[in-house]
Design a protein around this motif. Structure first.
Motif, mmCIF file in Angstrom:
data_model
loop_
_atom_site.group_PDB
_atom_site.id
_atom_site.type_symbol
_atom_site.label_atom_id
_atom_site.label_comp_id
_atom_site.label_asym_id
_atom_site.label_seq_id
_atom_site.Cartn_x
_atom_site.Cartn_y
_atom_site.Cartn_z
ATOM 1 N N THR A 37 -17.657 17.343 49.760
ATOM 2 C CA THR A 37 -19.049 17.629 49.471
ATOM 3 C C THR A 37 -19.093 18.389 48.158
ATOM 4 O O THR A 37 -18.542 19.479 48.052
ATOM 5 N N LEU A 38 -19.724 17.789 47.159
ATOM 6 C CA LEU A 38 -19.817 18.393 45.836
ATOM 7 C C LEU A 38 -21.255 18.808 45.577
ATOM 8 O O LEU A 38 -22.190 18.088 45.935
ATOM 9 N N MET A 39 -21.436 19.958 44.923
ATOM 10 C CA MET A 39 -22.767 20.456 44.591
ATOM 11 C C MET A 39 -23.215 19.907 43.244
ATOM 12 O O MET A 39 -22.455 19.906 42.288
ATOM 13 N N SER A 40 -24.446 19.452 43.185
ATOM 14 C CA SER A 40 -25.068 19.049 41.929
ATOM 15 C C SER A 40 -26.017 20.165 41.522
ATOM 16 O O SER A 40 -27.000 20.453 42.221
ATOM 17 N N ASP A 41 -25.714 20.825 40.403
ATOM 18 C CA ASP A 41 -26.556 21.926 39.940
ATOM 19 C C ASP A 41 -27.919 21.434 39.491
ATOM 20 O O ASP A 41 -28.931 22.102 39.712
ATOM 21 N N ALA A 42 -27.965 20.285 38.856
ATOM 22 C CA ALA A 42 -29.231 19.758 38.348
ATOM 23 C C ALA A 42 -30.176 19.394 39.497
ATOM 24 O O ALA A 42 -31.376 19.685 39.435
ATOM 25 N N LEU A 43 -29.632 18.741 40.524
ATOM 26 C CA LEU A 43 -30.472 18.317 41.650
ATOM 27 C C LEU A 43 -30.664 19.427 42.678
ATOM 28 O O LEU A 43 -31.609 19.386 43.460
ATOM 29 N N GLY A 44 -29.757 20.383 42.704
ATOM 30 C CA GLY A 44 -29.852 21.471 43.682
ATOM 31 C C GLY A 44 -29.476 21.046 45.086
ATOM 32 O O GLY A 44 -29.870 21.682 46.053
ATOM 33 N N THR A 45 -28.722 19.961 45.215
ATOM 34 C CA THR A 45 -28.314 19.470 46.527
ATOM 35 C C THR A 45 -26.813 19.225 46.541
ATOM 36 O O THR A 45 -26.156 19.203 45.497
ATOM 37 N N SER A 46 -26.292 19.041 47.723
ATOM 38 C CA SER A 46 -24.881 18.688 47.854
ATOM 39 C C SER A 46 -24.770 17.194 48.139
ATOM 40 O O SER A 46 -25.659 16.596 48.744
ATOM 41 N N VAL A 47 -23.669 16.599 47.662
ATOM 42 C CA VAL A 47 -23.471 15.159 47.771
ATOM 43 C C VAL A 47 -22.111 14.908 48.399
ATOM 44 O O VAL A 47 -21.110 15.492 47.978
ATOM 45 N N ARG A 48 -22.075 14.056 49.427
ATOM 46 C CA ARG A 48 -20.812 13.699 50.062
ATOM 47 C C ARG A 48 -20.255 12.452 49.388
ATOM 48 O O ARG A 48 -20.939 11.437 49.292
ATOM 49 N N LEU A 49 -19.008 12.547 48.917
ATOM 50 C CA LEU A 49 -18.354 11.431 48.248
ATOM 51 C C LEU A 49 -16.937 11.279 48.771
ATOM 52 O O LEU A 49 -16.357 12.227 49.294
ATOM 53 N N ARG A 50 -16.388 10.082 48.615
ATOM 54 C CA ARG A 50 -14.982 9.806 48.953
ATOM 55 C C ARG A 50 -14.218 9.758 47.637
ATOM 56 O O ARG A 50 -14.328 8.795 46.874
ATOM 57 N N VAL A 51 -13.465 10.826 47.370
ATOM 58 C CA VAL A 51 -12.872 11.054 46.056
ATOM 59 C C VAL A 51 -11.372 11.240 46.198
ATOM 60 O O VAL A 51 -10.896 11.852 47.153
ATOM 61 N N SER A 52 -10.616 10.720 45.215
ATOM 62 C CA SER A 52 -9.176 10.975 45.187
ATOM 63 C C SER A 52 -8.948 12.415 44.748
ATOM 64 O O SER A 52 -9.788 13.036 44.088
ATOM 65 N N THR A 53 -7.798 12.966 45.111
ATOM 66 C CA THR A 53 -7.490 14.338 44.734
ATOM 67 C C THR A 53 -7.364 14.469 43.222
ATOM 68 O O THR A 53 -7.722 15.488 42.646
ATOM 69 N N HIS A 54 -6.881 13.418 42.562
ATOM 70 C CA HIS A 54 -6.824 13.409 41.099
ATOM 71 C C HIS A 54 -8.241 13.499 40.518
ATOM 72 O O HIS A 54 -8.494 14.248 39.565
ATOM 73 N N GLY A 55 -9.168 12.743 41.089
ATOM 74 C CA GLY A 55 -10.552 12.785 40.629
ATOM 75 C C GLY A 55 -11.207 14.127 40.886
ATOM 76 O O GLY A 55 -11.990 14.616 40.064
ATOM 77 N N LEU A 56 -10.871 14.752 42.001
ATOM 78 C CA LEU A 56 -11.423 16.058 42.336
ATOM 79 C C LEU A 56 -10.958 17.111 41.334
ATOM 80 O O LEU A 56 -11.742 17.946 40.875
ATOM 81 N N ARG A 57 -9.694 17.059 40.965
ATOM 82 C CA ARG A 57 -9.168 17.990 39.966
ATOM 83 C C ARG A 57 -9.835 17.752 38.614
ATOM 84 O O ARG A 57 -10.114 18.703 37.869
ATOM 85 N N SER A 58 -10.105 16.503 38.287
ATOM 86 C CA SER A 58 -10.757 16.181 37.023
ATOM 87 C C SER A 58 -12.186 16.719 36.993
ATOM 88 O O SER A 58 -12.632 17.245 35.964
ATOM 89 N N VAL A 59 -12.890 16.600 38.098
ATOM 90 C CA VAL A 59 -14.258 17.108 38.178
ATOM 91 C C VAL A 59 -14.260 18.620 37.989
ATOM 92 O O VAL A 59 -15.077 19.166 37.232
ATOM 93 N N GLU A 60 -13.344 19.315 38.628
ATOM 94 C CA GLU A 60 -13.271 20.768 38.490
ATOM 95 C C GLU A 60 -12.882 21.164 37.072
ATOM 96 O O GLU A 60 -13.375 22.161 36.541
ATOM 97 N N HIS A 61 -12.027 20.386 36.425
ATOM 98 C CA HIS A 61 -11.586 20.690 35.068
ATOM 99 C C HIS A 61 -12.731 20.570 34.059
ATOM 100 O O HIS A 61 -12.855 21.379 33.144
ATOM 101 N N VAL A 62 -13.586 19.559 34.253
ATOM 102 C CA VAL A 62 -14.694 19.316 33.326
ATOM 103 C C VAL A 62 -15.810 20.332 33.522
ATOM 104 O O VAL A 62 -16.570 20.597 32.603
ATOM 105 N N GLY A 63 -15.906 20.915 34.704
ATOM 106 C CA GLY A 63 -16.926 21.937 34.925
ATOM 107 C C GLY A 63 -17.983 21.564 35.933
ATOM 108 O O GLY A 63 -19.089 22.091 35.892
#
Length: 98
Positions: A37-63
């Motif tokens: 479950t990832l938070m979207s700051d712009a929408l103000g909601t949380s989104v459930r996605l099926r993500v690889s651990t590599h993709g999750l690390r990339s999302v955290e790295h980008v901000g």
């Protein structure tokens, strides 16, 4: 449910098991997918996605999810992620105009 990351498009790869006698048998390498479950700051909601651990690390790295969606081309994203990208872009454009 397909074994493809919704953010990076990473899917299964095919290769061989190689024995000591050099016999080769087909096998698949599956990505390490997690339901997150990832938070979207712009929408103000949380989104459930099926993500690889590599993709999750990339999302955290980008901000965060919003920055990741803004930087990623739509060809790599799943249909749900494309819709989410459009919603975030619309929300951010509306905030800049106001």
């Amino acid at each position: 449910m397909s074994r493809i990351c919704e953010l990076t498009g990473k899917g299964r790869q095919v290769g061989h098991n190689v024995s000591h006698a050099n016999n080769k048998t087909k096998r698949t390498f599956l990505p390490n997918l997690q339901n997150v479950t990832l938070m979207s700051d712009a929408l103000g909601t949380s989104v459930r996605l099926r993500v690889s651990t590599h993709g999750l690390r990339s999302v955290e790295h980008v901000g965060g999810l919003d920055n990741w969606l803004a930087k990623t081309s739509e060809t790599d994203l799943s249909l749900r992620a494309r819709r989410l990208k459009r919603e975030v872009a619309k929300k951010l454009d509306g905030a800049k105009a106001a």
